[in-house]
Design a protein around this motif. Structure first.
Motif, PDB file in Angstrom:
ATOM      1  N   PRO A 218      24.386  44.460  62.371  1.00  0.00           N
ATOM      2  CA  PRO A 218      25.106  43.194  62.302  1.00  0.00           C
ATOM      3  C   PRO A 218      24.743  42.339  61.086  1.00  0.00           C
ATOM      4  O   PRO A 218      23.651  42.437  60.539  1.00  0.00           O
ATOM      5  N   PHE A 219      25.734  41.515  60.704  1.00  0.00           N
ATOM      6  CA  PHE A 219      25.602  40.474  59.684  1.00  0.00           C
ATOM      7  C   PHE A 219      25.440  41.038  58.273  1.00  0.00           C
ATOM      8  O   PHE A 219      24.963  40.355  57.369  1.00  0.00           O
ATOM      9  N   THR A 220      25.860  42.269  58.094  1.00  0.00           N
ATOM     10  CA  THR A 220      25.886  42.877  56.764  1.00  0.00           C
ATOM     11  C   THR A 220      27.273  42.718  56.165  1.00  0.00           C
ATOM     12  O   THR A 220      28.277  42.734  56.878  1.00  0.00           O
ATOM     13  N   VAL A 221      27.327  42.564  54.826  1.00  0.00           N
ATOM     14  CA  VAL A 221      28.585  42.414  54.101  1.00  0.00           C
ATOM     15  C   VAL A 221      28.696  43.540  53.082  1.00  0.00           C
ATOM     16  O   VAL A 221      27.792  43.748  52.272  1.00  0.00           O
ATOM     17  N   ILE A 222      29.821  44.264  53.143  1.00  0.00           N
ATOM     18  CA  ILE A 222      30.084  45.363  52.215  1.00  0.00           C
ATOM     19  C   ILE A 222      31.392  45.065  51.491  1.00  0.00           C
ATOM     20  O   ILE A 222      32.447  44.940  52.124  1.00  0.00           O
ATOM     21  N   HIS A 223      31.314  44.933  50.173  1.00  0.00           N
ATOM     22  CA  HIS A 223      32.470  44.536  49.369  1.00  0.00           C
ATOM     23  C   HIS A 223      33.364  45.739  49.067  1.00  0.00           C
ATOM     24  O   HIS A 223      33.061  46.868  49.459  1.00  0.00           O
TER      25      HIS A 223
ATOM     26  N   TRP B 137      21.994  54.682  56.930  1.00  0.00           N
ATOM     27  CA  TRP B 137      21.850  53.503  57.791  1.00  0.00           C
ATOM     28  C   TRP B 137      21.713  52.269  56.921  1.00  0.00           C
ATOM     29  O   TRP B 137      20.911  52.233  55.993  1.00  0.00           O
ATOM     30  N   ILE B 138      22.516  51.249  57.246  1.00  0.00           N
ATOM     31  CA  ILE B 138      22.461  49.958  56.555  1.00  0.00           C
ATOM     32  C   ILE B 138      21.976  48.918  57.565  1.00  0.00           C
ATOM     33  O   ILE B 138      22.635  48.669  58.575  1.00  0.00           O
ATOM     34  N   GLY B 139      20.833  48.301  57.310  1.00  0.00           N
ATOM     35  CA  GLY B 139      20.270  47.333  58.240  1.00  0.00           C
ATOM     36  C   GLY B 139      21.000  46.001  58.229  1.00  0.00           C
ATOM     37  O   GLY B 139      22.015  45.815  57.561  1.00  0.00           O
ATOM     38  N   SER B 140      20.463  45.069  58.980  1.00  0.00           N
ATOM     39  CA  SER B 140      21.075  43.744  59.108  1.00  0.00           C
ATOM     40  C   SER B 140      20.937  42.934  57.820  1.00  0.00           C
ATOM     41  O   SER B 140      19.985  43.098  57.060  1.00  0.00           O
ATOM     42  N   ASN B 141      21.894  42.039  57.597  1.00  0.00           N
ATOM     43  CA  ASN B 141      21.836  41.058  56.507  1.00  0.00           C
ATOM     44  C   ASN B 141      21.696  41.705  55.128  1.00  0.00           C
ATOM     45  O   ASN B 141      21.079  41.145  54.229  1.00  0.00           O
ATOM     46  N   VAL B 142      22.269  42.873  54.984  1.00  0.00           N
ATOM     47  CA  VAL B 142      22.330  43.531  53.679  1.00  0.00           C
ATOM     48  C   VAL B 142      23.640  43.129  53.002  1.00  0.00           C
ATOM     49  O   VAL B 142      24.673  42.996  53.663  1.00  0.00           O
ATOM     50  N   THR B 143      23.599  42.957  51.683  1.00  0.00           N
ATOM     51  CA  THR B 143      24.810  42.690  50.902  1.00  0.00           C
ATOM     52  C   THR B 143      24.994  43.809  49.887  1.00  0.00           C
ATOM     53  O   THR B 143      24.112  44.048  49.053  1.00  0.00           O
ATOM     54  N   ILE B 144      26.118  44.519  50.003  1.00  0.00           N
ATOM     55  CA  ILE B 144      26.427  45.613  49.083  1.00  0.00           C
ATOM     56  C   ILE B 144      27.702  45.224  48.342  1.00  0.00           C
ATOM     57  O   ILE B 144      28.773  45.119  48.942  1.00  0.00           O
ATOM     58  N   MET B 145      27.563  45.005  47.035  1.00  0.00           N
ATOM     59  CA  MET B 145      28.659  44.442  46.260  1.00  0.00           C
ATOM     60  C   MET B 145      29.425  45.524  45.512  1.00  0.00           C
ATOM     61  O   MET B 145      29.105  46.712  45.603  1.00  0.00           O
ATOM     62  N   GLU B 146      30.453  45.113  44.792  1.00  0.00           N
ATOM     63  CA  GLU B 146      31.370  46.052  44.143  1.00  0.00           C
ATOM     64  C   GLU B 146      30.626  47.001  43.203  1.00  0.00           C
ATOM     65  O   GLU B 146      29.735  46.601  42.467  1.00  0.00           O
ATOM     66  N   GLY B 147      31.031  48.257  43.249  1.00  0.00           N
ATOM     67  CA  GLY B 147      30.481  49.242  42.334  1.00  0.00           C
ATOM     68  C   GLY B 147      29.306  50.019  42.870  1.00  0.00           C
ATOM     69  O   GLY B 147      28.746  50.847  42.145  1.00  0.00           O
ATOM     70  N   ALA B 148      28.921  49.798  44.116  1.00  0.00           N
ATOM     71  CA  ALA B 148      27.787  50.543  44.684  1.00  0.00           C
ATOM     72  C   ALA B 148      28.224  51.941  45.101  1.00  0.00           C
ATOM     73  O   ALA B 148      29.267  52.120  45.723  1.00  0.00           O
ATOM     74  N   ARG B 149      27.399  52.923  44.784  1.00  0.00           N
ATOM     75  CA  ARG B 149      27.605  54.307  45.186  1.00  0.00           C
ATOM     76  C   ARG B 149      26.312  54.773  45.854  1.00  0.00           C
ATOM     77  O   ARG B 149      25.316  55.041  45.175  1.00  0.00           O
ATOM     78  N   ILE B 150      26.314  54.869  47.170  1.00  0.00           N
ATOM     79  CA  ILE B 150      25.119  55.174  47.950  1.00  0.00           C
ATOM     80  C   ILE B 150      25.284  56.552  48.560  1.00  0.00           C
ATOM     81  O   ILE B 150      26.302  56.847  49.187  1.00  0.00           O
ATOM     82  N   GLY B 151      24.277  57.395  48.405  1.00  0.00           N
ATOM     83  CA  GLY B 151      24.376  58.778  48.829  1.00  0.00           C
ATOM     84  C   GLY B 151      24.181  58.984  50.317  1.00  0.00           C
ATOM     85  O   GLY B 151      24.248  58.051  51.126  1.00  0.00           O
ATOM     86  N   LYS B 152      23.908  60.220  50.669  1.00  0.00           N
ATOM     87  CA  LYS B 152      23.739  60.614  52.072  1.00  0.00           C
ATOM     88  C   LYS B 152      22.319  60.321  52.558  1.00  0.00           C
ATOM     89  O   LYS B 152      21.368  60.360  51.802  1.00  0.00           O
ATOM     90  N   ASN B 153      22.229  60.016  53.860  1.00  0.00           N
ATOM     91  CA  ASN B 153      20.944  59.896  54.558  1.00  0.00           C
ATOM     92  C   ASN B 153      19.990  58.905  53.893  1.00  0.00           C
ATOM     93  O   ASN B 153      18.767  59.093  53.884  1.00  0.00           O
ATOM     94  N   CYS B 154      20.553  57.851  53.357  1.00  0.00           N
ATOM     95  CA  CYS B 154      19.734  56.763  52.819  1.00  0.00           C
ATOM     96  C   CYS B 154      19.420  55.759  53.928  1.00  0.00           C
ATOM     97  O   CYS B 154      20.106  55.705  54.950  1.00  0.00           O
ATOM     98  N   ARG B 155      18.395  54.946  53.690  1.00  0.00           N
ATOM     99  CA  ARG B 155      18.049  53.857  54.602  1.00  0.00           C
ATOM    100  C   ARG B 155      17.912  52.581  53.783  1.00  0.00           C
ATOM    101  O   ARG B 155      17.067  52.504  52.894  1.00  0.00           O
ATOM    102  N   ILE B 156      18.748  51.602  54.124  1.00  0.00           N
ATOM    103  CA  ILE B 156      18.751  50.325  53.405  1.00  0.00           C
ATOM    104  C   ILE B 156      18.300  49.251  54.394  1.00  0.00           C
ATOM    105  O   ILE B 156      19.009  48.939  55.359  1.00  0.00           O
TER     106      ILE B 156
END
Length: 268
Positions: free
Chosen positions: A22-27, A37-56
């Motif tokens: 919850p409370f994450t924003v993905i542009h 997995w993307i945790g809470s209160n993460v901000t991922i802005m334009e142009g992000a390229r995130i691979g497999k099996n990452c933990r943010i």
């Protein structure tokens, strides 16, 4: 797998099994690979390229525009390789027209509060401890480790398998396979423990050690030492990596520590 208290732009592309807390924003213009997995209160802005099996982890901000007055809004990216972990409140800025991207390789661990500025290129299996601060255009080789609360000057290069002691001010290039410590940051021997852990044989480690004895202990200047190494040492991947790194160094490499050059000798 997507919590209802998130915002994901309709143009973002997430694999089907990505989990977003919850409370994450993905542009828009974001791509996230399978199993991440993307945790809470993460901000991922334009142009992000995130691979497999990452933990943010919570609070991270990825792909914000560069903190660079020369940035003119050009298109650029942040790339995160498969299996990389990004801990709490890490910030990774997009690239500029210089390199077009900021990139972190596969299997890296970027610990809490670290910052990677625009156009940094980080290799695979790199570890950055808490609060590492990297200015723009820094390059870090595979398997390097940077100790906590270290600050890395813009355009610095840190070679593969290097170890940088915590609390360091890195203003010169750090050649591959070595330890860097003390104030000012100086050559502190070959990273033999790290190399053993990664499967280097004793003969390979001794070969690297012999090369650095010429560079740092024989009283030659850098040009003389490199000529001697190329003439006297058999060609190996390690020899060629060291020689090429030093020849292409833009900021010059760290020096051997000399007593009296600082107030205290920091051990690692």
């Amino acid at each position: 797998m997507i919590h209802p208290h998130t915002y994901i732009h309709p143009n973002a592309r997430l694999a089907t099994n990505v989990k977003v807390d919850p409370f994450t924003v993905i542009h828009q213009d974001v791509e996230i690979g399978e199993g991440t997995w993307i945790g809470s209160n993460v901000t991922i802005m334009e142009g992000a390229r995130i691979g497999k099996n990452c933990r943010i982890f919570p609070g991270a901000v990825l792909a914000a525009i560069p903190q660079d007055l020369k940035f003119e809004g050009e298109y650029s990216n942040v790339e995160i390789g498969d299996g990389t972990t990004i801990r709490e409140f890490v910030t990774i800025n997009r690239g500029t027209k210089d390199r077009g991207k900021t990139a972190v390789g596969r299997g890296c661990l970027i610990m809490a509060y670290s910052h990677l500025a625009h156009d940094c290129i980080v290799g695979n299996h790199v570890i950055m401890s808490n609060n590492v601060q990297m200015a723009g255009h820094v390059t870090v080789g595979d398997w390097a480790i940077i100790g906590g609360v270290s600050a890395v000057h813009q355009f610095v290069q840190i070679g593969q398998h290097a170890f940088v002691s915590g609390g360091s001010l890195v203003s010169k290039d750090v050649p591959p396979y070595i330890k860097a410590a003390r104030t000012p940051l100086s050559y502190a021997g070959v990273n033999s423990v790290g190399l053993k852990r990664r499967g280097f044989s004793v003969d390979r480690i001794n070969h690297i050690l012999d090369i650095y004895r010429v560079l740092y202990n024989k009283g030659m200047n850098t040009s003389q030492a490199l000529e001697y190494i190329e003439e006297e040492f058999s060609a190996t991947d390690e020899r060629d990596e060291i020689v090429t790194f030093i020849r292409e160094s833009g900021r010059g490499i760290i020096k051997r520590f000399t007593k009296g050059s600082n107030d205290e000798d920091i051990s690692i």
